[in-house]
Design an enzyme around this catalytic site. Structure first.
Site, PDB file in Angstrom:
ATOM      1  N   SER A 240      32.587  38.490  34.091  1.00 15.23           N
ATOM      2  CA  SER A 240      33.382  37.270  34.227  1.00 15.23           C
ATOM      3  C   SER A 240      32.530  36.016  34.063  1.00 15.23           C
ATOM      4  O   SER A 240      31.332  36.024  34.309  1.00 15.23           O
ATOM      5  CB  SER A 240      34.060  37.237  35.595  1.00 15.23           C
TER       6      SER A 240
HETATM    7  N1  SAH Z   1      33.105  42.240  38.287  1.00 14.19           N
HETATM    8  C1  SAH Z   1      32.732  42.678  36.972  1.00 14.19           C
HETATM    9  C2  SAH Z   1      33.856  42.433  36.004  1.00 14.19           C
HETATM   10  C3  SAH Z   1      34.100  43.613  35.140  1.00 14.19           C
HETATM   11  S1  SAH Z   1      35.596  43.595  34.210  1.00 14.19           S
HETATM   12  C4  SAH Z   1      31.436  42.046  36.522  1.00 14.19           C
HETATM   13  O1  SAH Z   1      30.934  41.150  37.229  1.00 14.19           O
HETATM   14  O2  SAH Z   1      30.862  42.462  35.528  1.00 14.19           O
HETATM   15  C5  SAH Z   1      36.660  44.619  35.194  1.00 14.19           C
HETATM   16  C6  SAH Z   1      36.213  46.043  35.391  1.00 14.19           C
HETATM   17  O3  SAH Z   1      37.258  46.715  36.090  1.00 14.19           O
HETATM   18  C7  SAH Z   1      35.968  46.852  34.118  1.00 14.19           C
HETATM   19  O4  SAH Z   1      34.673  47.382  34.137  1.00 14.19           O
HETATM   20  C8  SAH Z   1      37.030  47.970  34.200  1.00 14.19           C
HETATM   21  O5  SAH Z   1      36.595  49.204  33.659  1.00 14.19           O
HETATM   22  C9  SAH Z   1      37.251  48.060  35.694  1.00 14.19           C
HETATM   23  N2  SAH Z   1      38.506  48.690  36.110  1.00 14.19           N
HETATM   24  C10 SAH Z   1      39.746  48.563  35.554  1.00 14.19           C
HETATM   25  N3  SAH Z   1      40.636  49.299  36.250  1.00 14.19           N
HETATM   26  C11 SAH Z   1      39.959  49.893  37.272  1.00 14.19           C
HETATM   27  C12 SAH Z   1      40.326  50.762  38.345  1.00 14.19           C
HETATM   28  N4  SAH Z   1      41.587  51.197  38.523  1.00 14.19           N
HETATM   29  N5  SAH Z   1      39.362  51.168  39.205  1.00 14.19           N
HETATM   30  C13 SAH Z   1      38.083  50.762  39.056  1.00 14.19           C
HETATM   31  N6  SAH Z   1      37.673  49.946  38.061  1.00 14.19           N
HETATM   32  C14 SAH Z   1      38.597  49.502  37.196  1.00 14.19           C
END
Ligand code: SAH
Length: 215
Positions: free
Chosen positions: A63
């Site tokens: 993000s």
């Molecule tokens: N907080 C992260 C943002 C990653 S984007 C950072 O700082 O890099 C959101 C993430 O959520 C992705 O990696 C995606 O694979 C994950 N995601 C989506 N659905 C999910 C679920 N049901 N359980 C766990 N992770 C999930």
């Protein structure tokens, strides 16, 4: 190079975060400390402190720094808090939470991202982070209740199971709404029930799972 990264981090905090109204001193200090460039792919390190999200592989993104700061501030963490994070991704947000809370439980559904995040948690010796690879919409019932829950992927609606794992006085922050755009929602569990605050529009990748979008 390290001093250069430090300078860029300072600038990121001043221009993108403090200048836009984030005032929680502990949040600003954590954003100054955590080395964001270690959480992005090598080829993008140079852009790690810029004002936008970056791809981290598997179609996912780290993000924008401001969003990380805004969501973290909204959680109002104290040093004794137990936090659940859904969507580990790069692990950057997890590392910020680990600076501010006692213990962070983080869940990622994609194995490749889970493995690389766990590796960096080990390298940085983040002893108060526990990570697992599974569907985060089901939460972490064995460790509930949590003082704070952060979801970093966009949900179609408020995941009820997650809300049920939020303790009294607990705060949950998540993007919820459509596939392309959502609202950042803060929920607070008080004596009289749940209070919901709309923090405004945002754009996140999809939360995929039992209480998310179909995968
Ligand atoms: N907080 C992260 C943002 C990653 S984007 C950072 O700082 O890099 C959101 C993430 O959520 C992705 O990696 C995606 O694979 C994950 N995601 C989506 N659905 C999910 C679920 N049901 N359980 C766990 N992770 C999930």
């Amino acid at each position: 190079m390290e001093t250069d990264y430090r300078r860029r981090r300072e600038e990121m905090v001043e221009r993108q975060i403090a200048a836009r109204g984030i005032s929680d001193k502990r949040v600003l200090a954590a954003m100054r400390k955590v080395e964001r460039h270690l959480f992005v792919p090598d080829a993008l390190r140079d852009q790690a402190y810029r004002d936008f999200p970056l791809p981290i592989g598997e179609g996912q993104t780290i993000s924008q720094p401001f969003i990380v700061a805004e969501m973290t501030q909204a959680l109002a963490l104290s040093p004794t808090d137990k936090v659940l994070e859904i969507g580990t991704g790069s692990g950057y947000q997890t590392a910020i939470l680990a600076e501010l809370a006692e213990k962070v439980y983080t869940i990622e559904r994609l194995r490749a991202l889970f493995i690389s995040a766990r590796k960096i948690f080990d390298t940085l010796r983040l002893a108060n982070v526990v990570a697992k690879c599974s569907d985060g919409t089901l939460g972490w019932p064995e460790e509930a209740p949590f003082d704070a829950i952060l979801v970093t992927a966009g949900a179609p609606a408020i995941p009820k199971i997650l809300l049920s794992q939020l303790g009294l006085g607990g705060r949950m922050v998540l993007p919820a709404g459509g596939e392309d755009t959502q609202n950042l929602i803060k929920m607070v569990r008080g004596q009289e029930g749940i209070r919901q605050i709309n923090m405004g529009g945002c754009r996140f990748v999809k939360l995929i799972g039992k209480e998310g979008w179909g995968g």
